[in-house]
Design an enzyme around this catalytic site. Structure first.
Site, PDB file in Angstrom:
ATOM      1  N   TYR A 256      -5.002   6.783  -9.045  1.00 53.04           N
ATOM      2  CA  TYR A 256      -5.818   5.656  -8.558  1.00 53.04           C
ATOM      3  C   TYR A 256      -6.561   4.943  -9.690  1.00 53.04           C
ATOM      4  CZ  TYR A 256      -4.486   6.983  -3.908  1.00 53.04           C
ATOM      5  OH  TYR A 256      -3.731   7.253  -2.794  1.00 53.04           O
TER       6      TYR A 256
ATOM      7  N   ARG B   3      -4.318   2.332 -10.989  1.00 54.48           N
ATOM      8  CA  ARG B   3      -4.224   1.182 -10.088  1.00 54.48           C
ATOM      9  C   ARG B   3      -5.483   0.322 -10.146  1.00 54.48           C
ATOM     10  NH1 ARG B   3      -0.659   4.054  -9.570  1.00 54.48           N
ATOM     11  NH2 ARG B   3       1.323   3.295  -8.785  1.00 54.48           N
TER      12      ARG B   3
ATOM     13  N   GLN C 101      -3.666  -3.544   5.059  1.00 60.22           N
ATOM     14  CA  GLN C 101      -3.397  -2.154   4.654  1.00 60.22           C
ATOM     15  C   GLN C 101      -3.548  -2.015   3.145  1.00 60.22           C
ATOM     16  OE1 GLN C 101       0.358  -0.654   6.943  1.00 60.22           O
ATOM     17  NE2 GLN C 101       0.476  -2.871   6.877  1.00 60.22           N
TER      18      GLN C 101
ATOM     19  N   HIS D 176      -7.056   0.685   5.184  1.00 61.79           N
ATOM     20  CA  HIS D 176      -6.693   1.816   4.313  1.00 61.79           C
ATOM     21  C   HIS D 176      -7.657   1.962   3.134  1.00 61.79           C
ATOM     22  CE1 HIS D 176      -2.245   1.886   5.847  1.00 61.79           C
ATOM     23  NE2 HIS D 176      -3.109   2.313   6.730  1.00 61.79           N
TER      24      HIS D 176
ATOM     25  N   CYS E  22     -21.371  13.787   0.801  1.00 59.64           N
ATOM     26  CA  CYS E  22     -22.413  13.122   1.606  1.00 59.64           C
ATOM     27  C   CYS E  22     -21.932  11.815   2.249  1.00 59.64           C
ATOM     28  CB  CYS E  22     -23.656  12.870   0.761  1.00 59.64           C
ATOM     29  SG  CYS E  22     -23.464  11.567  -0.470  1.00 59.64           S
TER      30      CYS E  22
ATOM     31  N   GLY F 195       4.391  -9.069   5.278  1.00 57.37           N
ATOM     32  CA  GLY F 195       4.667  -8.211   4.122  1.00 57.37           C
ATOM     33  C   GLY F 195       4.444  -6.734   4.337  1.00 57.37           C
ATOM     34  N   THR F 196       4.836  -6.245   5.502  1.00 58.12           N
ATOM     35  CA  THR F 196       4.725  -4.799   5.733  1.00 58.12           C
ATOM     36  C   THR F 196       6.002  -4.292   6.380  1.00 58.12           C
ATOM     37  OG1 THR F 196       3.449  -3.035   6.814  1.00 58.12           O
ATOM     38  CG2 THR F 196       3.371  -5.216   7.868  1.00 58.12           C
TER      39      THR F 196
ATOM     40  N   ASN G 197       8.058 -11.884   6.604  1.00 55.79           N
ATOM     41  CA  ASN G 197       8.403 -10.790   5.689  1.00 55.79           C
ATOM     42  C   ASN G 197       9.626 -11.189   4.874  1.00 55.79           C
ATOM     43  OD1 ASN G 197       7.471  -8.121   4.996  1.00 55.79           O
ATOM     44  ND2 ASN G 197       9.370  -7.283   5.819  1.00 55.79           N
TER      45      ASN G 197
ATOM     46  N   ALA H 239       6.738 -14.080   0.413  1.00 62.01           N
ATOM     47  CA  ALA H 239       5.439 -14.434   1.006  1.00 62.01           C
ATOM     48  C   ALA H 239       4.873 -15.725   0.422  1.00 62.01           C
ATOM     49  CB  ALA H 239       4.449 -13.281   0.804  1.00 62.01           C
TER      50      ALA H 239
HETATM   51  N1  APR Z   1       7.234 -11.298   0.293  1.00 63.49           N
HETATM   52  C1  APR Z   1       7.171 -10.803   1.549  1.00 63.49           C
HETATM   53  N2  APR Z   1       7.470  -9.545   1.855  1.00 63.49           N
HETATM   54  C2  APR Z   1       7.836  -8.733   0.858  1.00 63.49           C
HETATM   55  C3  APR Z   1       7.922  -9.160  -0.484  1.00 63.49           C
HETATM   56  C4  APR Z   1       7.599 -10.526  -0.745  1.00 63.49           C
HETATM   57  N3  APR Z   1       7.651 -11.042  -1.981  1.00 63.49           N
HETATM   58  N4  APR Z   1       8.341  -8.128  -1.249  1.00 63.49           N
HETATM   59  C5  APR Z   1       8.496  -7.084  -0.421  1.00 63.49           C
HETATM   60  N5  APR Z   1       8.197  -7.437   0.852  1.00 63.49           N
HETATM   61  C6  APR Z   1       8.240  -6.627   2.069  1.00 63.49           C
HETATM   62  C7  APR Z   1       9.348  -5.593   2.067  1.00 63.49           C
HETATM   63  O1  APR Z   1      10.541  -6.162   2.565  1.00 63.49           O
HETATM   64  C8  APR Z   1       8.775  -4.536   3.003  1.00 63.49           C
HETATM   65  O2  APR Z   1       9.113  -4.802   4.353  1.00 63.49           O
HETATM   66  O3  APR Z   1       7.030  -5.901   2.118  1.00 63.49           O
HETATM   67  C9  APR Z   1       7.246  -4.697   2.829  1.00 63.49           C
HETATM   68  C10 APR Z   1       6.596  -3.578   2.037  1.00 63.49           C
HETATM   69  O4  APR Z   1       6.697  -2.396   2.779  1.00 63.49           O
HETATM   70  P1  APR Z   1       6.092  -1.009   2.230  1.00 63.49           P
HETATM   71  O5  APR Z   1       6.528  -0.801   0.825  1.00 63.49           O
HETATM   72  O6  APR Z   1       6.410   0.037   3.210  1.00 63.49           O
HETATM   73  O7  APR Z   1       4.532  -1.291   2.175  1.00 63.49           O
HETATM   74  P2  APR Z   1       3.477  -1.331   3.372  1.00 63.49           P
HETATM   75  O8  APR Z   1       4.116  -1.768   4.639  1.00 63.49           O
HETATM   76  O9  APR Z   1       2.315  -2.116   2.863  1.00 63.49           O
HETATM   77  O10 APR Z   1       3.080   0.185   3.490  1.00 63.49           O
HETATM   78  C11 APR Z   1       2.106   0.554   4.434  1.00 63.49           C
HETATM   79  O11 APR Z   1       2.114   2.746   3.521  1.00 63.49           O
HETATM   80  O12 APR Z   1       2.088   4.311   1.822  1.00 63.49           O
HETATM   81  C12 APR Z   1       1.344   3.581   2.671  1.00 63.49           C
HETATM   82  O13 APR Z   1      -0.938   3.314   2.473  1.00 63.49           O
HETATM   83  C13 APR Z   1       0.267   2.734   2.045  1.00 63.49           C
HETATM   84  O14 APR Z   1      -0.776   0.762   2.971  1.00 63.49           O
HETATM   85  C14 APR Z   1       0.465   1.375   2.658  1.00 63.49           C
HETATM   86  C15 APR Z   1       1.275   1.685   3.910  1.00 63.49           C
END
Ligand code: APR
Length: 238
Positions: A56, A59, A94, A112, A123, A179-180, A205, A223
């Site tokens: 961390y 990061r 997240q 998160h 504490c 983007g998830t 996404n 994005a």
């Molecule tokens: N624009 C849009 N989407 C994108 C881009 C981009 N340039 N690049 C990647 N992605 C998409 C991918 O296609 C994927 O669906 O972003 C997503 C990323 O997915 P993950 O890597 O699984 O990340 P996330 O969904 O944020 O993970 C959720 O998992 O490990 C934990 O705590 C961590 O908060 C995180 C959680």
């Protein structure tokens, strides 16, 4: 059709990818290089706190070198526009980076946690943290050492602000997931909860996520392109 006034946006690491912050499950993602059990679980921290701090700290140190991108900026501008019209944008993220804040978003729920905060496991004191964390640090509130940890929610821990996020989703006109990958719950379940409550759910996404079938609408692409285009579309309707 009039533009939605009450919008909940969920963001994941894909929104920060074009700023240079790694996603988690993509080919070059964080979990391709690290074992999440070692660096992102309470058990991993108990077994090797130095390793977790190093992960961390790296990061946190990288944050000043990255900048918010056009997607973060578009979401901040939509928040301002909706507020001017008496509406509201709630941003549930997240992400533990600070790029939404730096782009100007204000109504943010960091479910998160945040890289730039620490919490004392003894504490519960939470405070801003710009520097490295270490096992030798003493909590300035309770005076104990060994408990300082990143204010980040690990696997097996309960995400923060869930009541606030669910209340916002259930009373929204629109839920948008950006983007998830839709692979980590409870965030991955938000779109389904929205749909059950009659709230339209849209996915922006790079590619269809694991729960793409749940959404009533979708736009696929980077994005920095699809988010500003969608914000412009919504703003033009208003
Ligand atoms: N624009 C849009 N989407 C994108 C881009 C981009 N340039 N690049 C990647 N992605 C998409 C991918 O296609 C994927 O669906 O972003 C997503 C990323 O997915 P993950 O890597 O699984 O990340 P996330 O969904 O944020 O993970 C959720 O998992 O490990 C934990 O705590 C961590 O908060 C995180 C959680």
């Amino acid at each position: 059709m009039r533009s939605p006034q009450n919008v909940v946006v969920l963001t994941g690491s894909g929104v920060s990818a074009e700023s240079g912050v790694a996603t988690f499950r993509d080919q070059d993602g964080v979990w391709a290089k690290y074992d999440y059990r070692e660096v992102a679980t309470p058990q991993g921290f108990a077994a090797n706190p130095e390793l977790v701090h190093a992960f961390y700290n790296d990061r946190r140190r990288a944050l000043p070198g990255v900048r918010p991108n056009a997607a973060h900026e578009a979401l901040a501008s939509l928040e301002r526009k909706l507020a001017e019209q008496g509406g509201r944008l709630t941003l549930v993220t997240q992400n533990v980076d600070d790029l939404h804040e730096r782009a100007g978003s204000e109504n943010i729920l960091h479910m998160h946690g945040e890289l730039k905060k620490s919490i004392c496991a003894h504490c519960g004191d939470v405070r801003v943290c710009d520097d490295d964390l270490a096992t030798t640090l003493r909590c300035t509130v309770c005076g104990r050492t060994g408990g300082m940890r990143p204010y980040v929610v690990w696997f097996g821990e309960i995400p923060r602000f869930m009541d606030e996020a669910m209340d916002a989703i259930l009373s929204a006109d629109l839920f948008v997931s950006i983007g998830t990958s839709g692979s980590v719950y409870p965030a991955a379940g938000f779109a389904g909860e929205a749909r059950l409550a009659g709230v339209p759910a849209m996915e922006l996404n790079l590619e269809p996520s694991e729960n793409a079938h749940v959404f009533s609408d979708s736009r696929y692409g980077p994005a920095t392109q699809v988010v500003p285009a969608w914000v412009e579309e919504v703003s033009a309707k208003g």
